[in-house]
Scaffold this motif. Structure first.
Motif, PDB file in Angstrom:
ATOM      1  N   ASP A   1       2.334 -49.666 -62.074  1.00  0.00           N
ATOM      2  CA  ASP A   1       1.184 -48.783 -62.638  1.00  0.00           C
ATOM      3  C   ASP A   1       1.915 -47.709 -63.562  1.00  0.00           C
ATOM      4  O   ASP A   1       2.874 -47.063 -62.892  1.00  0.00           O
ATOM      5  CB  ASP A   1       0.297 -48.564 -61.506  1.00  0.00           C
ATOM      6  CG  ASP A   1      -1.159 -48.412 -62.282  1.00  0.00           C
ATOM      7  OD1 ASP A   1      -2.275 -49.357 -62.235  1.00  0.00           O
ATOM      8  OD2 ASP A   1      -1.365 -47.390 -62.903  1.00  0.00           O
TER       9      ASP A   1
ATOM     10  N   ALA B   1      -6.301 -60.936 -67.611  1.00  0.00           N
ATOM     11  CA  ALA B   1      -6.919 -60.310 -68.619  1.00  0.00           C
ATOM     12  C   ALA B   1      -6.859 -61.171 -70.021  1.00  0.00           C
ATOM     13  O   ALA B   1      -6.339 -61.638 -70.098  1.00  0.00           O
ATOM     14  CB  ALA B   1      -6.186 -58.780 -69.022  1.00  0.00           C
TER      15      ALA B   1
ATOM     16  N   ASP C   1      -7.921 -63.951 -68.365  1.00  0.00           N
ATOM     17  CA  ASP C   1      -9.117 -63.405 -68.181  1.00  0.00           C
ATOM     18  C   ASP C   1     -10.028 -63.975 -67.032  1.00  0.00           C
ATOM     19  O   ASP C   1     -10.575 -64.782 -67.311  1.00  0.00           O
ATOM     20  CB  ASP C   1     -10.303 -63.253 -69.586  1.00  0.00           C
ATOM     21  CG  ASP C   1     -10.865 -62.020 -69.631  1.00  0.00           C
ATOM     22  OD1 ASP C   1     -10.775 -61.276 -68.670  1.00  0.00           O
ATOM     23  OD2 ASP C   1     -11.880 -61.906 -70.325  1.00  0.00           O
ATOM     24  N   PHE C   2      -9.935 -63.266 -65.819  1.00  0.00           N
ATOM     25  CA  PHE C   2     -10.760 -63.836 -64.888  1.00  0.00           C
ATOM     26  C   PHE C   2     -12.269 -63.939 -65.202  1.00  0.00           C
ATOM     27  O   PHE C   2     -12.813 -63.023 -65.696  1.00  0.00           O
ATOM     28  CB  PHE C   2     -10.577 -62.753 -63.587  1.00  0.00           C
ATOM     29  CG  PHE C   2      -9.263 -62.255 -63.160  1.00  0.00           C
ATOM     30  CD1 PHE C   2      -8.389 -63.304 -62.588  1.00  0.00           C
ATOM     31  CD2 PHE C   2      -9.091 -60.972 -63.002  1.00  0.00           C
ATOM     32  CE1 PHE C   2      -7.241 -62.970 -62.200  1.00  0.00           C
ATOM     33  CE2 PHE C   2      -7.722 -60.426 -62.644  1.00  0.00           C
ATOM     34  CZ  PHE C   2      -6.866 -61.431 -62.011  1.00  0.00           C
TER      35      PHE C   2
ATOM     36  N   ASN D   1     -16.461 -48.331 -64.425  1.00  0.00           N
ATOM     37  CA  ASN D   1     -14.977 -48.021 -63.643  1.00  0.00           C
ATOM     38  C   ASN D   1     -14.181 -47.718 -65.025  1.00  0.00           C
ATOM     39  O   ASN D   1     -14.458 -47.672 -66.009  1.00  0.00           O
ATOM     40  CB  ASN D   1     -14.701 -49.143 -62.914  1.00  0.00           C
ATOM     41  CG  ASN D   1     -14.782 -50.567 -63.811  1.00  0.00           C
ATOM     42  OD1 ASN D   1     -15.002 -50.752 -64.871  1.00  0.00           O
ATOM     43  ND2 ASN D   1     -14.866 -51.834 -62.851  1.00  0.00           N
TER      44      ASN D   1
ATOM     45  N   ALA E   1     -13.501 -60.559 -58.346  1.00  0.00           N
ATOM     46  CA  ALA E   1     -12.279 -60.990 -58.902  1.00  0.00           C
ATOM     47  C   ALA E   1     -11.041 -61.108 -57.837  1.00  0.00           C
ATOM     48  O   ALA E   1      -9.989 -61.713 -57.992  1.00  0.00           O
ATOM     49  CB  ALA E   1     -11.656 -59.876 -59.859  1.00  0.00           C
TER      50      ALA E   1
HETATM   51  N1  LIG Z   1     -12.898 -57.006 -62.230  1.00  0.00           N
HETATM   52  C1  LIG Z   1     -13.336 -57.992 -62.979  1.00  0.00           C
HETATM   53  O1  LIG Z   1     -14.090 -58.667 -62.504  1.00  0.00           O
HETATM   54  C2  LIG Z   1     -12.446 -58.481 -64.000  1.00  0.00           C
HETATM   55  C3  LIG Z   1     -12.704 -59.665 -64.611  1.00  0.00           C
HETATM   56  C4  LIG Z   1     -12.061 -60.450 -65.824  1.00  0.00           C
HETATM   57  C5  LIG Z   1     -11.057 -59.652 -65.977  1.00  0.00           C
HETATM   58  N2  LIG Z   1     -10.684 -58.322 -65.569  1.00  0.00           N
HETATM   59  C6  LIG Z   1      -9.548 -57.509 -66.098  1.00  0.00           C
HETATM   60  O2  LIG Z   1      -8.633 -57.203 -65.014  1.00  0.00           O
HETATM   61  C7  LIG Z   1      -7.961 -55.958 -65.476  1.00  0.00           C
HETATM   62  C8  LIG Z   1      -8.084 -54.976 -64.244  1.00  0.00           C
HETATM   63  O3  LIG Z   1      -9.385 -54.628 -64.121  1.00  0.00           O
HETATM   64  P1  LIG Z   1      -9.644 -53.346 -63.169  1.00  0.00           P
HETATM   65  O4  LIG Z   1     -10.974 -53.265 -62.953  1.00  0.00           O
HETATM   66  O5  LIG Z   1      -8.828 -53.414 -61.973  1.00  0.00           O
HETATM   67  O6  LIG Z   1      -9.231 -52.150 -64.021  1.00  0.00           O
HETATM   68  P2  LIG Z   1      -8.307 -50.747 -63.666  1.00  0.00           P
HETATM   69  O7  LIG Z   1      -8.672 -49.801 -64.790  1.00  0.00           O
HETATM   70  O8  LIG Z   1      -9.141 -50.385 -62.283  1.00  0.00           O
HETATM   71  O9  LIG Z   1      -6.964 -51.002 -63.281  1.00  0.00           O
HETATM   72  C9  LIG Z   1      -6.124 -51.242 -64.274  1.00  0.00           C
HETATM   73  C10 LIG Z   1      -4.781 -50.555 -63.886  1.00  0.00           C
HETATM   74  O10 LIG Z   1      -3.738 -51.202 -64.869  1.00  0.00           O
HETATM   75  C11 LIG Z   1      -3.093 -49.825 -65.276  1.00  0.00           C
HETATM   76  N3  LIG Z   1      -2.065 -50.451 -66.407  1.00  0.00           N
HETATM   77  C12 LIG Z   1      -2.665 -50.246 -67.528  1.00  0.00           C
HETATM   78  N4  LIG Z   1      -1.594 -50.562 -68.237  1.00  0.00           N
HETATM   79  C13 LIG Z   1      -0.388 -50.881 -67.527  1.00  0.00           C
HETATM   80  C14 LIG Z   1       0.728 -51.499 -68.057  1.00  0.00           C
HETATM   81  N5  LIG Z   1       1.149 -51.591 -69.152  1.00  0.00           N
HETATM   82  N6  LIG Z   1       1.569 -51.700 -66.780  1.00  0.00           N
HETATM   83  C15 LIG Z   1       1.142 -51.373 -65.507  1.00  0.00           C
HETATM   84  N7  LIG Z   1      -0.103 -50.838 -65.075  1.00  0.00           N
HETATM   85  C16 LIG Z   1      -0.887 -50.615 -66.371  1.00  0.00           C
HETATM   86  C17 LIG Z   1      -3.793 -48.830 -65.158  1.00  0.00           C
HETATM   87  O11 LIG Z   1      -3.181 -47.487 -64.932  1.00  0.00           O
HETATM   88  C18 LIG Z   1      -5.049 -49.269 -63.973  1.00  0.00           C
HETATM   89  O12 LIG Z   1      -4.520 -48.500 -62.737  1.00  0.00           O
HETATM   90  C19 LIG Z   1      -8.437 -55.756 -66.563  1.00  0.00           C
HETATM   91  O13 LIG Z   1      -7.831 -56.043 -67.770  1.00  0.00           O
HETATM   92  C20 LIG Z   1      -9.841 -56.277 -66.793  1.00  0.00           C
HETATM   93  O14 LIG Z   1     -10.557 -56.485 -67.953  1.00  0.00           O
HETATM   94  C21 LIG Z   1     -11.421 -57.978 -64.539  1.00  0.00           C
END
Ligand SMILES: NC(=O)c1ccc[n+]([C@@H]2O[C@H](COP(=O)([O-])OP(=O)(O)OC[C@H]3O[C@@H](n4cnc5c(N)ncnc54)[C@H](O)[C@@H]3O)[C@@H](O)[C@H]2O)c1
Length: 438
Positions: free
Chosen positions: A84, A220, A245-246, A279, A364
Motif C-alpha cells: 500500500d 478493480a 471489478d468485483f 469511503n 466484496a
Molecule cells: N467494495 C466494493 O464493493 C468494490 C466493488 C468493486 C470494486 N471495488 C474496487 O476495489 C478497490 C478497493 O476498494 P476499497 O473500498 O478497499 O478502496 P480503498 O480506497 O479503501 O483501498 C484502496 C487502497 O489501495 C491503495 N492504493 C492505491 N494505489 C495503490 C498502488 N498503486 N499500490 C498499492 N496500493 C495502492 C490505497 O492507498 C488504499 O489504501 C477499488 O478499486 C474499488 O473500486 C470495490
C-alpha cells in the motif's frame, strides 16, 4: 460420468495471498478470515465456504459442499501479504476504513498489526486524490517491476508458502484504453524500460505476478492484465488471470433483476442508478477520470444481458445512467438507488424502485476469498490465461477478445459449477431433465 476429470495437484502447504491495496476491502477480507479461523464468525457470502454443488440426478440426493468436492486451500493454511502507499498496518487501516466494529477489530489486533504493507508502485497521475509515502522509487518502470518480483520471492521464502495468488484491491486508476505499447510483450517490456506513460502501476503488478508465475485477479475496473501483452504472458507462463471489478452492490442487483425481466419479455425504457458513498474509494472515484473507468464497467452489463439487437421492440435505445457521488457521512455504507422504467403487455408502463443500503466491503470481502481459492485451484489444475468461469465475480468479466462477456449472474453460476464438475469428471448439468418422465 466423464472418464476421469483433470489431474489437480493437492492443496498441500501454505497459500500466500498477496493483496495490492490494504484499504477497506482488503482489511475487511483479512479480518474476516482471521475471525472465521478463530471460530468467531461465519463465512457468509462465500461460495467456496458455504456453497454446495449438485452431482448427478436430482433423485441421487448428492449435493456436497464445494470445498469438499474440489481440493481448495484450507483457511488455516492462508498467509497474507500486501502493498500500500500508506504505512498503516492492517489494524490501523481497518480502523481507518471504519467498516468493522471497533471491538471486532480490537479482538483481532495482534493478527492485523502483524500485516504491514510493502512499499507500493504508485503514480500520482493514475490516482489523483490520494498521496502516500510508502512508495518505491527506481530509474524506470522495469526496475519497479523487478522490485515487485523480489518482494514476491522474499514473501514466499519468509512465510514458507508453497503457492501464491495476487489480488488487486487497490484504488481504481484513471481510464485508459489499450494502445501499441500494450499489444505485444516485446513492446510492453520496452515500454517498461522507456518509462512509457501508458503503462499503469496495476499493469506493473500484473507483469510482476505473471513473471513470478503467480495468478492475478483484478478486483478493480482498470485494464491491468486485460491487454494482449499480458494475456499472452499469462498463457506462455501457464498462469491463470481474471477480472475485472468485483461485482458487489448495485451491479450485482442489476445482473439479478435484468435477466428476470428479459426472461419474461418485459421491456425496458430506462434504468437510472445513483450511489452515495463516503469511503476512500468514493473519494478516488470523485475524480472524473477515475470515475470514467468505473462508469464504463458499470454501464456495460445491461446491453449484454438485454441484447437490444435481438429484441429491438423491448430494449432498443433504453436510457442507462450511472452516477456516483462522494458523500462522507455515509462512509463504506453505500446507498444505491435504482429507478427502473419498464413496460409490459400492450406497452403499459410500470416502475421498479430499489434502495440498496449496502455495505460495500462486506459484499466484496468474500469475493476476495473465493477468487484467491479458485485461482489457486485453477493453477493446480493447470488452467492458464483468462478464467472466464470466474465471470460470476466481476462487473466487466475478462474474456477472449472475440467473445462478449456473459453478465447474467445465473448463467455465470452455472458456468462456474459446470467447470468444477468438468474438473472432477462429473456429468455437466444441462437442466434438460426429460429422463425423469421417461
Ligand atoms: N467494495 C466494493 O464493493 C468494490 C466493488 C468493486 C470494486 N471495488 C474496487 O476495489 C478497490 C478497493 O476498494 P476499497 O473500498 O478497499 O478502496 P480503498 O480506497 O479503501 O483501498 C484502496 C487502497 O489501495 C491503495 N492504493 C492505491 N494505489 C495503490 C498502488 N498503486 N499500490 C498499492 N496500493 C495502492 C490505497 O492507498 C488504499 O489504501 C477499488 O478499486 C474499488 O473500486 C470495490
Amino acid at each position: 460420468m466423464v472418464e476421469k476429470g483433470v489431474d489437480i495437484a493437492p492443496a498441500d502447504g501454505k497459500l500466500g495471498i498477496l493483496l495490492v491495496g490494504l484499504g477497506a476491502v482488503s482489511t475487511t477480507f483479512v479480518a474476516g478470515v482471521e475471525a472465521i479461523r478463530k471460530g468467531a464468525a461465519q463465512p457468509i457470502g462465500s461460495l467456496t465456504q458455504m456453497g454446495t454443488i449438485r452431482l448427478g440426478k436430482r433423485t441421487d440426493n448428492n449435493c456436497p459442499k464445494i470445498k469438499d468436492f474440489v481440493p481448495l486451500a484450507n483457511l488455516d493454511d492462508i498467509v497474507f501479504g500486501a502493498w500500500d502507499i500508506f504505512h498503516d498496518s492492517a489494524y490501523d487501516a481497518a480502523l481507518n476504513a471504519g467498516v468493522l466494529e471497533k471491538s471486532q477489530v480490537e479482538d483481532l489486533r495482534e493478527q492485523l498489526e502483524s500485516l504491514k504493507p510493502m512499499a507500493a508502485v504508485f503514480e500520482q497521475n493514475y490516482v489523483k486524490r490520494i498521496t502516500g509515502e510508502n512508495v518505491k522509487t527506481g530509474k524506470n518502470k522495469m526496475e519497479l517491476a523487478e522490485q515487485l518480483i523480489e518482494d514476491i520471492a522474499r514473501f514466499k521464502e519468509e512465510k514458507g508458502c508453497d503457492r501464491l495468488v495476487l489480488v488487486w484491491a487497490a484504488s481504481t486508476e484513471i481510464f485508459v484504453t489499450a494502445s501499441k505499447v500494450h499489444e505485444t510483450l516485446e513492446a510492453f517490456e520496452k515500454g517498461l524500460y522507456d518509462d512509457d506513460a501508458a503503462i499503469a502501476p496495476s499493469m506493473i503488478y500484473a507483469y510482476a505476478a505473471l513473471k513470478s508465475k503467480v495468478p492475478f485477479a483484478n478486483g478493480a475496473p482498470n485494464l491491468s492484465c486485460d491487454i494482449p501483452a499480458l494475456t499472452k504472458l499469462a498463457e506462455d507462463n501457464g498462469v491463470p488471470i481474471c477480472g475485472k471489478d468485483f461485482k458487489t452492490g448495485q451491479t450485482l442487483m442489476k445482473t439479478i433483476i435484468a435477466p428476470g425481466l428479459k426472461s419474461r419479455m418485459l421491456g425496458l425504457e430506462g434504468w437510472y442508478s445513483t450511489n452515495i458513498l463516503g469511503n476512500r474509494d468514493g473519494e478516488v472515484l470523485d475524480d472524473p477520470e477515475n470515475f470514467k473507468t468505473k462508469e464504463e464497467s458499470k454501464l456495460s452489463v445491461l446491453e449484454h444481458i438485454l441484447q437490444p439487437d435481438v429484441y429491438p421492440e423491448l430494449y432498443k435505445d433504453f436510457a442507462h445512467v450511472v452516477r456516483i457521488n462522494y458523500y462522507p457521512p455515509r462512509g463504506d455504507n453505500k446507498e444505491g438507488w435504482d429507478s427502473i422504467d419498464i413496460f409490459g403487455w400492450l406497452g403499459y408502463k410500470m416502475q421498479i424502485k430499489i434502495d440498496f443500503m449496502c455495505r460495500d466491503s462486506i459484499l466484496a470481502a468474500p469475493l476476495c476469498l473465493d477468487l484467491a481459492l479458485f485461482m489457486d485451484l485453477a493453477q493446480r489444475a493447470k488452467m492458464k490465461g483468462v478464467q472466464e468461469w470466474l465471470s460470476f465475480y466481476f462487473k466487466a468479466p475478462q474474456t477472449a477478445p472475440e467473445l462478449y462477456p456473459e453478465h447474467d449472474l445465473f448463467i455465470q453460476l452455472m458456468k462456474l459449477k459446470n467447470t468444477l464438475r468438468h474438473l472432477k469428471g462429473e456429468d455437466l448439468i444441462t437442466h434438460l431433465g426429460l429422463e425423469y418422465y421417461d
